[in-house]
Design a protein around this motif. Structure first.
Motif, short mmCIF file in Angstrom:
data_model
loop_
_atom_site.label_atom_id
_atom_site.label_comp_id
_atom_site.label_asym_id
_atom_site.label_seq_id
_atom_site.Cartn_x
_atom_site.Cartn_y
_atom_site.Cartn_z
N PHE A 1 0.83 -1.22 0.00
CA PHE A 1 0.00 0.00 0.00
C PHE A 1 0.86 1.26 0.00
O PHE A 1 0.55 2.24 -0.67
N ALA B 1 -6.19 1.96 -2.01
CA ALA B 1 -5.06 1.04 -2.21
C ALA B 1 -5.23 0.22 -3.48
O ALA B 1 -4.26 -0.07 -4.18
N GLU C 1 3.00 -4.45 6.98
CA GLU C 1 1.96 -4.21 5.98
C GLU C 1 1.13 -5.47 5.72
O GLU C 1 -0.07 -5.39 5.52
N THR D 1 -1.17 -3.51 -6.68
CA THR D 1 -1.05 -3.59 -5.22
C THR D 1 -1.49 -4.94 -4.68
O THR D 1 -2.44 -5.54 -5.18
N ASN E 1 -0.90 2.32 7.54
CA ASN E 1 -1.16 0.92 7.24
C ASN E 1 -0.64 -0.03 8.31
O ASN E 1 -1.07 -1.16 8.39
#
Length: 530
Positions: free
Chosen positions: A232, A390, A276, A248, A405
Motif C-alpha cells: 500500500f 489502495a 503491511e 497492489t 497501514n
C-alpha cells in the motif's frame, strides 16, 4: 542557559522546522524558549493526537524527524496513538513530553504516570532526562535513533524541575547516519539465484522510498522485465502503464495478485515491511525469497530466505544493475494484469458524456487521477475507502500517497494533511476521509486555517463505518452499532471559516473539484454524499 533553552538549541542543530503540540504547566519554560527561536515554528494544535499525526506525515515527506510536544498525564497519553502509528509505519518522530518534578515520581500524585514505561511498546526508545547535563546527548541520540533504519518514534520525557536549571551545555555535532554495504559475495549469490530462476516476482515495500532508491529499482525492473507488485505504502514507483506493474497486494479479500505470486519460482522482496502484511497471507507456498533491505530478514516460516542482501538498497541495486543480469521476460498466465486492472477498477467505467454518473469512491479517484497534477499528495484516512484507494488509485510518483497501514489508525488524514503541506508547501494536497475519521480530528481544520495552509478535504458521507457494516453483513447477515448521524459538513466548514460544498453526483463532484484545484488559495471541504 537554562535547560529548556539548551533543548531548543539542540532541536535547531537537528534542522527542526516545526514543533507540533499543546503547552501545559510542565512545559511552559519550553514554550518560552521556543518563542525565542528564529528557526523553529511552534504549531499549537487542538489535540495531541493530531500533533503526533502531523509529525508522522511531516517526517515521511521531509525525510527527517517530525517533532511533537505534550505535557504530562493526559497530554502524554493522547500522543500515544500517533507515536504507535509512526512506529509501525516507520516514520521518524521525536516526542517531547512534560513530566512532574522527579520527587513526585515515587508517590501517588496528581496527573503523574510512568510515561517512559507507557511509551516503551510504541517507540524505538523511551527515556526520561535524569541529569540536566545529559540533555544534549539524549536529544542527539533521540534524533539519531528516530531517523536510523528502520525509522520510528522516540519519546523523551522532561521533568519540570530540570527545565529551569542553568547549564553550560551545547548541542552535539550532527553526524551522518552510517551506511552499510552488502558484501560482494552476497551480491554475487543474489545474481546467481536470479539467473537460475525462470519466474522471479518482485515485491516492493516502502523501504525503497525511504532509502531514495527508486531510480535504481526502476532500472532493475526494466532489466529483468518481470512482474512487480507494491505494498500500500510503496505505490507510485511504477507508472500505471508500465507492463511490469501488477499493482497492489496485501488485501484481506480479493487479492488478485496472489495467483501471480504463487506462479513464481522466486520472490524478490525489496524494502518490504512485515507490518503491511505477514508473508503467510501472500507466500502460502513458501517460495524462496531473495531479501533486499537495510536490516536482516525476520525469521518466519513463510519467508524462507535463500539470500540476504543487507545494507544500502541504493548501492545493492546499483551493484545488481551492473552485474549483467539477463531479462526473464515472463508474465503470469491468464492475462493476470488485465484481470487485476478490471477487478481493481483501474479504468473508469463511466462514459465521458454520461449525466449524473454513478457516485462511487472509485470514480472520485479516477477524477483525481485525471485532473490533479503529478506531484499531488493524497492523504488517506482509514476505513473502506482506504482499501479502495489502495486498489484503485495510482499516483504518478512515489511517496505521493500517504496511508496509515501499520496501525491503521482512523483520524490521521486531516492532521496528516497539515504535516504534508508543511513538508511540501509547493505540492497540492488532497485529504480523503470518511465521516467517521473526519470527526475524530476535525478540530485541526482551525489549525490549518490559522497557519494559512491550502488543501482540499474530501469527506465521504455515508453515516456509517462502511467497512464494519460490510464485514458484519457478511458474517451475520446484519450490522449493529456501526451507524450514526452526521452534522452538515458544509455548515461545519463555514464555522471554521473555510469554504464547504456538497456533491451528490459525479458531475457535481467533478465541477467542484476542478474549481477547487484551479483556485488552490484556501482550504476547501467537499462533502461527498455517498
Amino acid at each position: 542557559m537554562k535547560v529548556s533553552d539548551c533543548i531548543i538549541k539542540c532541536l535547531e542543530a537537528e534542522g527542526v522546522e516545526y514543533v507540533f503540540g499543546i503547552v501545559g504547566t510542565e512545559t511552559l519554560d519550553l514554550a518560552e524558549s521556543l518563542s525565542k527561536s528564529n528557526q523553529i515554528q511552534y504549531v499549537n494544535v487542538r489535540h495531541e493526537q493530531g500533533a503526533a499525526f502531523m509529525a508522522d506525515v511531516y517526517g515521511r515527506l521531509a525525510k527527517k524527524a517530525g517533532v511533537c510536544l505534550s505535557t504530562l498525564g493526559p497530554g502524554a497519553t493522547n500522543l500515544v496513538t500517533g507515536l504507535a502509528s509512526a512506529q509501525l509505519d516507520h516514520s521518524p518522530v521525536v516526542a517531547l513530553m512534560g513530566q512532574a518534578d522527579v520527587e513526585r515520581n515515587h508517590d501517588e500524585s496528581h496527573q503523574y504516570l510512568d510515561i517512559v514505561t507507557l511509551c516503551e511498546p510504541v517507540t524505538k526508545w523511551s527515556t526520561q532526562i535524569k541529569e540536566s547535563l545529559a540533555v544534549p546527548t539524549v536529544i542527539r541520540k533521540a534524533f539519531r535513533l528516530a531517523q536510523m533504519e528502520k525509522p520510528g518514534s522516540v519519546a523523551v520525557v522532561l521533568p519540570e524541575n530540570f527545565l529551569t536549571q542553568d547549564i553550560a551545555g551545547h548541542p552535539l555535532p550532527v553526524s551522518p547516519l552510517p551506511e552499510t554495504v552488502a558484501a560482494a559475495e552476497t551480491i554475487q549469490a543474489a545474481c546467481t539465484l536470479i539467473q537460475n530462476r525462470k519466474k522471479p516476482f518482485i515485491v516492493i515495500g516502502n523501504g525503497v522510498v525511504r532509502q531514495d532508491a527508486v531510480p535504481e529499482l526502476q532500472t532493475f525492473i526494466n532489466t529483468l522485465k518481470v512482474p512487480v507488485t507494491h505494498s500500500f505504502m510503496a505505490k507510485g514507483i511504477l507508472e500505471k502503464e508500465h507492463p511490469s506493474n501488477y499493482f497492489t497486494f496485501g488485501f484481506n479479500e480479493n487479492d488478485e495478485v496472489l495467483p501471480g505470486l504463487e506462479e513464481a519460482d522466486l520472490l524478490i522482496t525489496i524494502g518490504y515491511d512485515f507490518v503491511e502484511k505477514l508473508p503467510k497471507h501472500w507466500n502460502k507456498k513458501k517460495l524462496p525469497v531473495l531479501h533486499i533491505d537495510t536490516l536482516s530478514a525476520e525469521v518466519n516460516e513463510y519467508y524462507p530466505v535463500e539470500v540476504e542482501c543487507v545494507g544500502s538498497m541504493k548501492k545493492i541495486l546499483e551493484s545488481l544493475n551492473q552485474s549483467g543480469l539477463p531479462a526473464k521476460s515472463w508474465a503470469p498466465f491468464g492475462n493476470l494484469r488485465e484481470r487485476i486492472m478490471k477487478e481493481y477498477q483501474l479504468i473508469s467505467s463511466q462514459p465521458e458524456t454520461s449525466q449524473n454518473k454513478h457516485f462511487t469512491i472509485e470514480e472520485i479517484l479516477h477524477s483525481i487521477e485525471k485532473i490533479a497534477e503529478d506531484n499531488t499528495i493524497v492523504v488517506s484516512d482509514v476505513g473502506a475507502h482506504k482499501v479502495s484507494i489502495a486498489r484503485t488509485y495510482q499516483p504518478q510518483r512515489p511517496n505521493r500517497l500517504i496511508v496509515s497501514n501499520g496501525l491503521a489508525s482512523m483520524g490521521i488524514a486531516i492532521p496528516g494533511s497539515i504535516g504534508a503541506k508543511l513538508a511540501c508547501p509547493q505540492d497540492p494536497v488532497i485529504c480523503i476521509t470518511g465521516d467517521g475519521g473526519a470527526l475524530m480530528n476535525i478540530a485541526e481544520i482551525e489549525t490549518a486555517k490559522r497557519l494559512g495552509l491550502t488543501f482540499i478535504i474530501i469527506v465521504l458521507n455515508d453515516s456509517k463505518l462502511k467497512l464494519e457494516v460490510q464485514q458484519m453483513n457478511k458474517l451475520f447477515g446484519e450490522s449493529y452499532g456501526v451507524t450514526f448521524e452526521n452534522p452538515d459538513f458544509v455548515q461545519l466548514a463555514a464555522s471554521f471559516g473555510i469554504k464547504g460544498m456538497k456533491a451528490r453526483t459525479m458531475d457535481e463532484f467533478d465541477t467542484i473539484f476542478k474549481g477547487a484545484l484551479t483556485a488552490m488559495d484556501e482550504i476547501i471541504l467537499i462533502e461527498a454524499m455517498m
